[in-house]
Design a protein around this motif. Structure first.
Motif, short mmCIF file in Angstrom:
data_model
loop_
_atom_site.label_atom_id
_atom_site.label_comp_id
_atom_site.label_asym_id
_atom_site.label_seq_id
_atom_site.Cartn_x
_atom_site.Cartn_y
_atom_site.Cartn_z
N LYS A 181 2.79 0.54 19.86
CA LYS A 181 3.48 1.82 20.57
C LYS A 181 2.72 3.01 20.91
O LYS A 181 2.54 3.22 22.01
CB LYS A 181 4.78 2.25 19.42
CG LYS A 181 5.78 1.36 19.56
CD LYS A 181 7.41 2.12 19.10
CE LYS A 181 8.48 1.54 18.69
NZ LYS A 181 9.25 1.84 17.95
N LEU B 96 4.87 -5.46 23.60
CA LEU B 96 5.32 -4.59 24.43
C LEU B 96 5.06 -4.29 25.71
O LEU B 96 3.61 -4.29 25.92
CB LEU B 96 4.44 -3.19 23.43
CG LEU B 96 5.71 -1.85 23.73
CD1 LEU B 96 7.27 -2.03 23.49
CD2 LEU B 96 5.51 -0.84 22.40
N GLU C 31 4.20 -3.08 15.14
CA GLU C 31 4.90 -2.47 15.97
C GLU C 31 5.07 -0.99 16.03
O GLU C 31 4.39 -0.51 17.41
CB GLU C 31 6.39 -2.29 14.98
CG GLU C 31 7.25 -1.54 16.19
CD GLU C 31 8.97 -1.55 15.55
OE1 GLU C 31 9.54 -0.67 16.13
OE2 GLU C 31 9.39 -1.92 14.45
N THR D 220 1.52 4.37 24.09
CA THR D 220 1.51 5.25 24.38
C THR D 220 0.24 6.28 25.04
O THR D 220 0.00 7.04 25.22
CB THR D 220 2.36 6.31 23.62
OG1 THR D 220 1.88 5.59 21.98
CG2 THR D 220 4.04 5.47 23.87
#
Length: 124
Positions: free
Chosen positions: A9, A35, A5, A13
């Protein structure tokens, strides 16, 4: 060491132009984590489809008797880049990261560099 996870992320980003990312098991074609994406990019469908790409490349390397490893596979579309990066850590055997990038916003060299860095820190 980053969890799945956390790594997904960070990819979304830290990598300019990232549209979606998935961690995929190429033995089953299942996405273990996704994601991003959206109506025009179903990451679960992309995961299954790109599993065939990885398997085909591994078969071709075997037939050619290439004793080497895939660092990444790049597919260029008119509006996107799609990157496939098999995991190199022992715990990641049989897994790959799939990253879709907006071609107009992404820097391909930096995206490859960042994905390699994040993948090295990923603990599955």
């Amino acid at each position: 060491m980053a969890t799945t996870e956390t790594a997904l992320k960070e990819i979304m980003t830290a990598i300019e132009g990232a549209v979606g990312v998935a961690l995929v098991d190429y033995n089953s074609g299942m996405a273990l984590g996704v994601l991003g994406g959206g109506p025009d990019l179903d990451l679960n469908v992309a995961a299954a489809g790109n599993t065939d790409v990885v398997r085909a490349k591994l078969r071709a390397m075997e037939l050619l008797k290439l004793n080497d490893a895939i660092e990444d596979i790049l597919i260029t579309l008119s509006s996107q880049y799609h990157m496939i990066r098999p995991l190199t850590a022992r715990s990641g055997k049989g897994l790959f990261l799939y990253l879709a990038l907006d071609r107009g916003r992404a820097n391909l060299a930096m995206a490859r560099h960042q994905l390699k860095r994040i993948e090295a820190d990923l603990e599955v």
